[in-house]
Design a protein around this motif. Structure first.
Motif, PDB file in Angstrom:
ATOM      1  N   HIS A  52     -26.796 -15.694 -82.628  1.00 38.38           N
ATOM      2  CA  HIS A  52     -25.554 -16.470 -82.826  1.00 38.38           C
ATOM      3  C   HIS A  52     -25.479 -17.631 -81.832  1.00 38.38           C
ATOM      4  O   HIS A  52     -24.419 -17.923 -81.266  1.00 38.38           O
ATOM      5  CB  HIS A  52     -24.329 -15.557 -82.678  1.00 38.38           C
ATOM      6  CG  HIS A  52     -24.295 -14.416 -83.646  1.00 38.38           C
ATOM      7  ND1 HIS A  52     -25.059 -13.275 -83.489  1.00 38.38           N
ATOM      8  CD2 HIS A  52     -23.616 -14.241 -84.809  1.00 38.38           C
ATOM      9  CE1 HIS A  52     -24.835 -12.448 -84.500  1.00 38.38           C
ATOM     10  NE2 HIS A  52     -23.973 -13.003 -85.316  1.00 38.38           N
ATOM     11  N   LYS A  53     -26.612 -18.294 -81.635  1.00 36.64           N
ATOM     12  CA  LYS A  53     -26.710 -19.364 -80.632  1.00 36.64           C
ATOM     13  C   LYS A  53     -25.745 -20.514 -80.868  1.00 36.64           C
ATOM     14  O   LYS A  53     -25.318 -21.182 -79.935  1.00 36.64           O
ATOM     15  CB  LYS A  53     -28.144 -19.922 -80.615  1.00 36.64           C
ATOM     16  CG  LYS A  53     -29.133 -19.050 -79.879  1.00 36.64           C
ATOM     17  CD  LYS A  53     -30.522 -19.646 -79.964  1.00 36.64           C
ATOM     18  CE  LYS A  53     -31.537 -18.730 -79.289  1.00 36.64           C
ATOM     19  NZ  LYS A  53     -32.919 -19.172 -79.539  1.00 36.64           N
ATOM     20  N   ASN A  54     -25.411 -20.763 -82.101  1.00 35.76           N
ATOM     21  CA  ASN A  54     -24.599 -21.945 -82.428  1.00 35.76           C
ATOM     22  C   ASN A  54     -23.086 -21.692 -82.348  1.00 35.76           C
ATOM     23  O   ASN A  54     -22.291 -22.574 -82.680  1.00 35.76           O
ATOM     24  CB  ASN A  54     -24.956 -22.456 -83.827  1.00 35.76           C
ATOM     25  CG  ASN A  54     -26.408 -22.889 -83.909  1.00 35.76           C
ATOM     26  OD1 ASN A  54     -26.954 -23.427 -82.938  1.00 35.76           O
ATOM     27  ND2 ASN A  54     -27.062 -22.646 -85.043  1.00 35.76           N
ATOM     28  N   THR A  55     -22.699 -20.490 -81.924  1.00 39.13           N
ATOM     29  CA  THR A  55     -21.267 -20.181 -81.803  1.00 39.13           C
ATOM     30  C   THR A  55     -20.635 -21.044 -80.712  1.00 39.13           C
ATOM     31  O   THR A  55     -21.177 -21.164 -79.609  1.00 39.13           O
ATOM     32  CB  THR A  55     -21.061 -18.692 -81.458  1.00 39.13           C
ATOM     33  OG1 THR A  55     -21.693 -17.890 -82.448  1.00 39.13           O
ATOM     34  CG2 THR A  55     -19.578 -18.347 -81.410  1.00 39.13           C
ATOM     35  N   VAL A  56     -19.494 -21.626 -81.020  1.00 37.51           N
ATOM     36  CA  VAL A  56     -18.805 -22.522 -80.070  1.00 37.51           C
ATOM     37  C   VAL A  56     -17.646 -21.772 -79.413  1.00 37.51           C
ATOM     38  O   VAL A  56     -16.902 -21.041 -80.065  1.00 37.51           O
ATOM     39  CB  VAL A  56     -18.266 -23.772 -80.815  1.00 37.51           C
ATOM     40  CG1 VAL A  56     -17.509 -24.693 -79.864  1.00 37.51           C
ATOM     41  CG2 VAL A  56     -19.416 -24.512 -81.490  1.00 37.51           C
ATOM     42  N   GLY A  89     -14.279  -4.756 -86.547  1.00 36.04           N
ATOM     43  CA  GLY A  89     -15.731  -4.765 -86.608  1.00 36.04           C
ATOM     44  C   GLY A  89     -16.363  -6.078 -86.181  1.00 36.04           C
ATOM     45  O   GLY A  89     -17.498  -6.371 -86.539  1.00 36.04           O
ATOM     46  N   LYS A  90     -15.633  -6.871 -85.404  1.00 31.59           N
ATOM     47  CA  LYS A  90     -16.154  -8.187 -84.996  1.00 31.59           C
ATOM     48  C   LYS A  90     -15.992  -8.427 -83.500  1.00 31.59           C
ATOM     49  O   LYS A  90     -15.776  -9.561 -83.060  1.00 31.59           O
ATOM     50  CB  LYS A  90     -15.443  -9.292 -85.783  1.00 31.59           C
ATOM     51  CG  LYS A  90     -15.743  -9.264 -87.274  1.00 31.59           C
ATOM     52  CD  LYS A  90     -15.098 -10.440 -87.975  1.00 31.59           C
ATOM     53  CE  LYS A  90     -15.482 -10.436 -89.468  1.00 31.59           C
ATOM     54  NZ  LYS A  90     -14.855 -11.551 -90.195  1.00 31.59           N
ATOM     55  N   THR A  91     -16.104  -7.385 -82.704  1.00 29.25           N
ATOM     56  CA  THR A  91     -15.884  -7.515 -81.259  1.00 29.25           C
ATOM     57  C   THR A  91     -16.862  -8.484 -80.620  1.00 29.25           C
ATOM     58  O   THR A  91     -16.481  -9.332 -79.802  1.00 29.25           O
ATOM     59  CB  THR A  91     -15.980  -6.143 -80.569  1.00 29.25           C
ATOM     60  OG1 THR A  91     -15.021  -5.254 -81.153  1.00 29.25           O
ATOM     61  CG2 THR A  91     -15.689  -6.255 -79.082  1.00 29.25           C
ATOM     62  N   TYR A  92     -18.145  -8.394 -80.981  1.00 32.68           N
ATOM     63  CA  TYR A  92     -19.137  -9.290 -80.385  1.00 32.68           C
ATOM     64  C   TYR A  92     -18.936 -10.734 -80.848  1.00 32.68           C
ATOM     65  O   TYR A  92     -19.117 -11.668 -80.071  1.00 32.68           O
ATOM     66  CB  TYR A  92     -20.558  -8.802 -80.692  1.00 32.68           C
ATOM     67  CG  TYR A  92     -21.025  -7.659 -79.806  1.00 32.68           C
ATOM     68  CD1 TYR A  92     -20.134  -6.979 -78.975  1.00 32.68           C
ATOM     69  CD2 TYR A  92     -22.360  -7.253 -79.798  1.00 32.68           C
ATOM     70  CE1 TYR A  92     -20.548  -5.935 -78.174  1.00 32.68           C
ATOM     71  CE2 TYR A  92     -22.789  -6.209 -78.974  1.00 32.68           C
ATOM     72  CZ  TYR A  92     -21.887  -5.545 -78.171  1.00 32.68           C
ATOM     73  OH  TYR A  92     -22.307  -4.515 -77.364  1.00 32.68           O
ATOM     74  N   ASP A  93     -18.564 -10.936 -82.105  1.00 33.81           N
ATOM     75  CA  ASP A  93     -18.215 -12.282 -82.583  1.00 33.81           C
ATOM     76  C   ASP A  93     -17.078 -12.856 -81.738  1.00 33.81           C
ATOM     77  O   ASP A  93     -17.088 -14.025 -81.358  1.00 33.81           O
ATOM     78  CB  ASP A  93     -17.766 -12.241 -84.051  1.00 33.81           C
ATOM     79  CG  ASP A  93     -18.915 -11.989 -85.003  1.00 33.81           C
ATOM     80  OD1 ASP A  93     -19.913 -12.717 -84.923  1.00 33.81           O
ATOM     81  OD2 ASP A  93     -18.820 -11.063 -85.814  1.00 33.81           O
ATOM     82  N   LEU A  94     -16.106 -11.996 -81.479  1.00 29.69           N
ATOM     83  CA  LEU A  94     -14.927 -12.392 -80.709  1.00 29.69           C
ATOM     84  C   LEU A  94     -15.320 -12.781 -79.281  1.00 29.69           C
ATOM     85  O   LEU A  94     -14.888 -13.826 -78.763  1.00 29.69           O
ATOM     86  CB  LEU A  94     -13.924 -11.230 -80.701  1.00 29.69           C
ATOM     87  CG  LEU A  94     -12.638 -11.377 -79.894  1.00 29.69           C
ATOM     88  CD1 LEU A  94     -11.865 -12.617 -80.318  1.00 29.69           C
ATOM     89  CD2 LEU A  94     -11.780 -10.120 -80.057  1.00 29.69           C
ATOM     90  N   LEU A  95     -16.162 -11.982 -78.645  1.00 35.54           N
ATOM     91  CA  LEU A  95     -16.576 -12.266 -77.272  1.00 35.54           C
ATOM     92  C   LEU A  95     -17.444 -13.523 -77.187  1.00 35.54           C
ATOM     93  O   LEU A  95     -17.437 -14.220 -76.168  1.00 35.54           O
ATOM     94  CB  LEU A  95     -17.319 -11.061 -76.682  1.00 35.54           C
ATOM     95  CG  LEU A  95     -16.441  -9.829 -76.380  1.00 35.54           C
ATOM     96  CD1 LEU A  95     -17.291  -8.648 -75.946  1.00 35.54           C
ATOM     97  CD2 LEU A  95     -15.401 -10.144 -75.305  1.00 35.54           C
ATOM     98  N   ALA A 126     -14.660 -16.282 -77.178  1.00 37.28           N
ATOM     99  CA  ALA A 126     -13.532 -16.210 -76.244  1.00 37.28           C
ATOM    100  C   ALA A 126     -13.783 -16.959 -74.932  1.00 37.28           C
ATOM    101  O   ALA A 126     -14.901 -16.997 -74.421  1.00 37.28           O
ATOM    102  CB  ALA A 126     -13.207 -14.754 -75.946  1.00 37.28           C
ATOM    103  N   THR A 127     -12.706 -17.535 -74.386  1.00 39.64           N
ATOM    104  CA  THR A 127     -12.783 -18.181 -73.074  1.00 39.64           C
ATOM    105  C   THR A 127     -12.332 -17.227 -71.968  1.00 39.64           C
ATOM    106  O   THR A 127     -12.611 -17.457 -70.796  1.00 39.64           O
ATOM    107  CB  THR A 127     -11.905 -19.442 -73.020  1.00 39.64           C
ATOM    108  OG1 THR A 127     -10.583 -19.096 -73.426  1.00 39.64           O
ATOM    109  CG2 THR A 127     -12.427 -20.513 -73.943  1.00 39.64           C
ATOM    110  N   ALA A 128     -11.634 -16.159 -72.347  1.00 37.97           N
ATOM    111  CA  ALA A 128     -11.204 -15.132 -71.395  1.00 37.97           C
ATOM    112  C   ALA A 128     -10.852 -13.878 -72.185  1.00 37.97           C
ATOM    113  O   ALA A 128     -10.735 -13.915 -73.418  1.00 37.97           O
ATOM    114  CB  ALA A 128     -10.012 -15.607 -70.563  1.00 37.97           C
ATOM    115  N   ALA A 129     -10.682 -12.757 -71.471  1.00 39.09           N
ATOM    116  CA  ALA A 129     -10.395 -11.496 -72.160  1.00 39.09           C
ATOM    117  C   ALA A 129      -9.545 -10.573 -71.289  1.00 39.09           C
ATOM    118  O   ALA A 129      -9.660 -10.585 -70.055  1.00 39.09           O
ATOM    119  CB  ALA A 129     -11.709 -10.796 -72.527  1.00 39.09           C
TER     120      ALA A 129
END
Length: 367
Positions: A173-177, A240-246, A249-252
């Motif tokens: 997922h290298k292109n995730t912004v 089911g999208k925790t890694y997508d979310l991380l 995310a800019t903070a958690a």
């Protein structure tokens, strides 16, 4: 060789599947039976029992299902005896696995434990059981080596398997912004979510230029979250999208547990939030013997991430800490350095699954 692997939870299924892949590289003729899940089965093991049938959490639930647990133990022993493995590999899940280890020792079977029970946090007396019935212990947290040394028990540190899991995800997922998302990881059990999520949600009112996204726990009813999220205009939930979310995310805001480590490996600045019932907290304070509650701080042996525990978990405290994570350049830079050091420490010159497979192969060949 023949291997019998037992994992009793979703995380054990994940790490077990990666171990199986590596075992098949070191031993092309590996014959593997397992207790685990879909991932271990997909990796090439014959699945005997799914972890969904084994997940009994908490004292009351264990007592209520005691007959089923005893049946499972009996069935497991018979299945192992019929299979006649060269080694039994146990993955965490101590309540069940330590009983199997004790029995296996009486049968003259070789027992390898991959991912130690957290005996350093509580139930230290379990170390005596481990010393008596586990032939080889492979640990994934660097401080566990020193812990076991106190007990005159030699263990091997192989690195943490989450490093390779997160690395692989990031590569794909290298292109995730990065966006203005704040990830909310309030836990996986209903009672802990009810304690922590309301505080996290109230904090969202003070950061209206950010979107807050709740990572829903597997198996939890969406309606449960919808009722809690009602009235918060800048909050939504995903499943089911925790890694997508991380990745975005800019903070958690994260509850204690493995999620604190996953968040750090994704490089996301975090505040660790923990709150239990008053009774549970008082019991935990007396039983649990650790300096920090987050794995990040435990591994680094210093307060890398802020922990807000019990009475400290207030809207004003979380708001203050989150504001610093979003605006404090020095703090963010220090976090980056600490996260980098953490990853280096956990990588151990390679991937944990490959290191573990090699250690298992060496042990079985050389004794």
């Amino acid at each position: 060789m023949k291997y019998y692997i037992i994992a009793g939870e979703a995380s054990g299924d994940l790490h077990g599947s990666n171990l199986i892949k590596e075992l098949k590289k070191t031993d092309a003729g590996a014959d593997i039976r397992c207790w685990g899940g879909d991932m271990m089965q997909a990796a090439g093991a014959h699945l005997v029992k799914h972890y969904r049938e084994l997940a009994f959490m908490g004292f009351i639930e264990v007592v209520k299902n005691l007959r089923t647990i005893l049946r499972n133990l009996s069935f497991c022993k018979k299945d192992i005896a019929d299979f006649k493995p060269d080694a039994i590999i146990l993955i965490d899940y101590p309540g069940f696995n330590l009983r199997i280890a004790q029995w296996a020792k009486t049968q003259g079977l070789k027992v390898i434990y991959y991912i130690s029970p957290q005996v350093w946090a509580w139930k230290e007396n379990r170390v005596n059981i481990i010393k008596n019935c586990v032939d080889r212990m492979l640990v994934i947290l660097p401080f566990e080596k020193e812990f076991y040394k106190k007990w005159n028990y030699e263990v091997e540190y192989v690195g943490h398997p989450l490093v390779e899991v997160v690395d692989e995800w990031q590569d794909q997922h290298k292109n995730t912004v990065k966006t203005n998302i704040i990830a909310l990881l309030p836990g996986s059990r209903k009672q802990e979510i009810l304690k922590k999520l309301p505080v996290m949600l109230e904090v969202s009112r003070h950061f209206t230029d950010h979107e807050f996204v709740v990572a829903m726990a597997p198996g939890m009813d969406k309606e449960f979250y919808n009722n809690m999220l009602s009235g918060y205009s800048n909050v939504k939930a995903v499943s089911g999208k925790t890694y997508d979310l991380l990745m975005q995310a800019t903070a958690a805001l994260v509850t204690s547990g493995t999620a604190t480590l996953e968040t750090a490996l994704f490089g996301v600045p975090e505040v660790v939030c923990y709150k239990g019932s008053a009774v549970s907290y008082e019991i935990a304070k007396r039983v649990i013997k650790i300096k920090y509650i987050s794995l990040v701080n435990l591994i680094m042996d210093k307060p890398v991430v802020k922990e807000l525990i019990q009475h400290e978990l207030t809207v004003s405290n979380v708001k203050k800490e989150l504001h610093e994570l979003l605006t404090g350049k020095e703090r963010i830079e220090q976090l980056r350095e600490d996260y980098s050091a953490l990853k280096t420490l956990l990588s151990k010159g390679g991937h944990a699954s490959a290191n573990a497979a090699k250690a298992i192969s060496n042990f079985l060949q050389n004794g």
